[in-house]
Write an enzyme that holds these catalytic residues in place. Structure first.
Site, PDB file in Angstrom:
ATOM      1  N   LYS A 173     -36.835 -13.249  12.462  1.00 56.79           N
ATOM      2  CA  LYS A 173     -36.604 -12.948  13.877  1.00 56.79           C
ATOM      3  C   LYS A 173     -37.619 -11.902  14.325  1.00 56.79           C
ATOM      4  O   LYS A 173     -37.459 -10.704  14.055  1.00 56.79           O
ATOM      5  CB  LYS A 173     -35.170 -12.437  14.046  1.00 56.79           C
ATOM      6  CG  LYS A 173     -34.709 -12.372  15.474  1.00 56.79           C
ATOM      7  CD  LYS A 173     -34.751 -10.957  15.968  1.00 56.79           C
ATOM      8  CE  LYS A 173     -34.461 -10.900  17.433  1.00 56.79           C
ATOM      9  NZ  LYS A 173     -35.350  -9.961  18.122  1.00 56.79           N
ATOM     10  N   GLU A 246     -37.332  -0.183   6.534  1.00 57.75           N
ATOM     11  CA  GLU A 246     -38.558   0.617   6.687  1.00 57.75           C
ATOM     12  C   GLU A 246     -38.540   1.143   8.110  1.00 57.75           C
ATOM     13  O   GLU A 246     -38.772   0.393   9.050  1.00 57.75           O
ATOM     14  CB  GLU A 246     -39.776  -0.268   6.386  1.00 57.75           C
ATOM     15  CG  GLU A 246     -41.001   0.541   6.022  1.00 57.75           C
ATOM     16  CD  GLU A 246     -41.756   1.026   7.229  1.00 57.75           C
ATOM     17  OE1 GLU A 246     -41.306   2.027   7.860  1.00 57.75           O
ATOM     18  OE2 GLU A 246     -42.768   0.415   7.565  1.00 57.75           O
ATOM     19  N   CYS A 280     -46.474   2.645  11.414  1.00 54.99           N
ATOM     20  CA  CYS A 280     -45.394   3.445  10.820  1.00 54.99           C
ATOM     21  C   CYS A 280     -45.951   4.580   9.974  1.00 54.99           C
ATOM     22  O   CYS A 280     -45.471   5.701  10.047  1.00 54.99           O
ATOM     23  CB  CYS A 280     -44.441   2.561  10.028  1.00 54.99           C
ATOM     24  SG  CYS A 280     -45.252   1.392   8.928  1.00 54.99           S
ATOM     25  N   GLU A 377     -41.475  11.249  16.692  1.00 53.99           N
ATOM     26  CA  GLU A 377     -42.533  10.274  16.397  1.00 53.99           C
ATOM     27  C   GLU A 377     -43.130   9.772  17.718  1.00 53.99           C
ATOM     28  O   GLU A 377     -42.437   9.168  18.529  1.00 53.99           O
ATOM     29  CB  GLU A 377     -41.944   9.096  15.612  1.00 53.99           C
ATOM     30  CG  GLU A 377     -43.001   8.099  15.177  1.00 53.99           C
ATOM     31  CD  GLU A 377     -42.411   6.894  14.448  1.00 53.99           C
ATOM     32  OE1 GLU A 377     -41.291   6.472  14.773  1.00 53.99           O
ATOM     33  OE2 GLU A 377     -43.103   6.366  13.559  1.00 53.99           O
TER      34      GLU A 377
END
Ligand code: NDP
Length: 474
Positions: A173, A246, A280, A377
């Site tokens: 997905k 993750e 990331c 972040e």
């Protein structure tokens, strides 16, 4: 406008509903993406479940053969896939240091081939007069892969190839922001893999949650935000699903007084701004010893000012737009907070082009821990540079946040750098580099960056359960 379909049970499947996919470079609608119903997700899971017995019964060599053919087929469609990536994700085809769509496509091919070349062999724990004890690894069943919008194809490959190689079947997905490249990939794969082995279901708002609660999905592998990772863990608890999460990070880089600034400035720039900072494991907070702070800031600013941000389809574009408006707004809010705190903007900091979700490459110093730009972040092209005098303070700063994906130490004294690196609370430490990943080096986070390992043999094992076979001889 091109049309797209779900891939279920080896067939292209239409939906009654669809949603717009936006080109972030000009805000135009590039396609109406099929919006699967939960019933269609159920069909995809049923197809994956039905394909599992025969796929898992193949040998590693037989599954490898399919996956190598898949890599070859993807390679023949490379240009189409790269153009699609640029249109829906925004990254330039070539881009700064060749780190654009070509990099993602090349990485995907390299990862398929390298991962498919691996295998998990049975191990013998004991073999004596009494008994032989063997450790076998069995696939789990149906794996659900939920992927993000920063590297739609590459992260998809990271999820599905180890799952498939070890004998699982998959329902994939992609993010609703960047579903098209993965749908194209699914069309390619459906002509190569047996029906039902890989299914692609695009949706918005309800498919991810339905996957993480689905009784016939044995594992979810997810890359994305920490709050969504926690939501997945909560709903996966009901069916005791295995998880690989993750969840990104806020990686610190520490530059020591003895670092060779001329040698490292380019690498620091590239690993901070790779994919416009939407990576990331990009370097997201830069701590620099006061003795080299000004020199490094000047070197980074020179590089930054030579960069061109624009539409990724233009040949000379270094950096494209941010992928979506929400991410642009996060970057703008963090910059605004930094301004209000009196931080110094060495370059960038103002939106100059509103035709797309553009934000210029931005460097900020005279900023400290506690500012939102440091603590949160940014996932965008803005880097805070924090001056330090005491290495113990820099290590404490690097470790003070709740996330721990990667970290780096930059120095000419490798032994010292490694000693400092070993004290960082994160899954990967780089010395004189950052954000480098490769198919055989395990990668994963600690703390709120998630758990579970990707890549290498350790990554393959995550898609298996152990069966211990105890053969008694008398
Ligand atoms: P999210 O991390 O929130 O993930 C969205 C995806 O998760 C969608 O596919 C969605 O599916 C699915 N999902 C949502 N709820 C659930 C649930 N309960 N169970 C299972 N799946 C679920 O992505 P965003 O795009 O909102 O990004 C948010 C932030 O994440 C960014 O600002 C960035 O900081 C970070 N990020 C990190 C990345 C990384 O590489 N680690 C990559 C991209 C973003 P559905 O549409 O069906 O609900």
């Amino acid at each position: 406008m091109e049309s797209f379909n779900l891939i279920i049970g080896g067939k292209s499947v239409a939906t009654t509903d669809c949603f717009d996919v936006i080109n972030p470079a000009d805000k135009s609608v590039i396609a109406c993406c099929p919006k699967a119903s939960v019933a269609q997700l159920d069909e995809a899971v049923a197809a994956a479940k039905a394909a599992f017995p025969s796929w898992s019964a193949l040998t590693y060599a037989e599954r490898r053969d399919h996956l190598m053919q898949l890599a070859d087929a993807v390679e023949t469609r490379a240009d189409m896939l790269m153009t699609m990536l640029t249109k829906e994700q925004g990254k330039p085809k070539k881009g700064f240091a060749d780190l654009g769509a070509g990099f993602e496509l090349g990485g995907a091919l390299a990862w398929i081939r390298a991962t498919a070349s691996m295998a998990l062999e049975p191990e013998t724990i004991q073999d004596n007069d009494l008994a032989r004890i063997e450790l076998h690894r069995k696939p789990l069943g149906v794996v659900g892969s939920i992927t993000p919008w920063n590297y739609p194809l590459l992260i998809g490959i990271w999820h599905i190839i180890p799952a498939l190689l070890t004998g699982n079947t998959v329902v994939m997905k992609p993010s609703e922001m960047t579903p098209l490249t993965v749908l194209c990939f699914g069309e390619i794969a459906k002509d190569i893999l047996p029906a039902g082995v890989l299914n692609v279901v695009t949706g918005k708002g309800d498919i991810g949650a339905a996957m993480s609660a689905h009784v016939d999905i044995q594992k979810i592998v997810f890359t994305g935000s920490t709050p969504t990772g926690k939501a997945i863990m909560k709903s996966a608890a009901v069916t005791l699903k295995r998880l690989t999460l993750e969840l990104g990070g806020n990686d610190a880089g520490i530059v020591l007084a003895d670092a060779d600034i001329e040698a490292i400035a380019g690498k620091i720039f590239a690993t901070s701004f790779i994919n416009n900072g939407q990576t990331c494991a990009a370097l997201k907070r830069l701590y620099v010893h006061e003795s080299v702070h000004d020199e490094l800031c000047a070197a980074l600013t020179t590089i930054a000012k030579s960069m061109k941000t624009g539409n990724g389809l233009d040949e000379d574009t270094d950096f494209g737009p941010l992928q979506n408006e929400a991410q642009l707004n996060i970057v703008k809010a963090l910059a605004q907070d930094a301004k209000e705190r009196g931080a110094n903007f060495l370059c960038g900091g103002e939106v100059v082009d509103e035709t797309g979700y553009f934000y210029p490459i931005t460097l900020v110093n005279n900023i400290n821990d506690g500012a939102r730009l440091v603590d949160e972040e940014q996932f965008g092209p803005i880097l805070p540079i924090i001056k330090f005098s005491d290495i113990e303070e820099a290590i404490a700063s690097a470790n003070r946040l709740s996330v721990g994906l990667g970290g780096s130490v930059w120095s000419t004294d490798i032994e010292k750098a490694q000693s400092i690196g070993s004290r960082l609370d994160c899954g990967t430490v780089w010395i004189n580099n950052h954000a480098m990943v490769q198919p055989d080096a395990p990668f994963g986070g600690v703390k709120d960056s998630g758990f579970g390992i990707e890549f290498g043999e350790a990554g393959l094992k995550e898609f298996t359960s152990i069966q211990t076979m105890q053969v008694f001889k008398s």
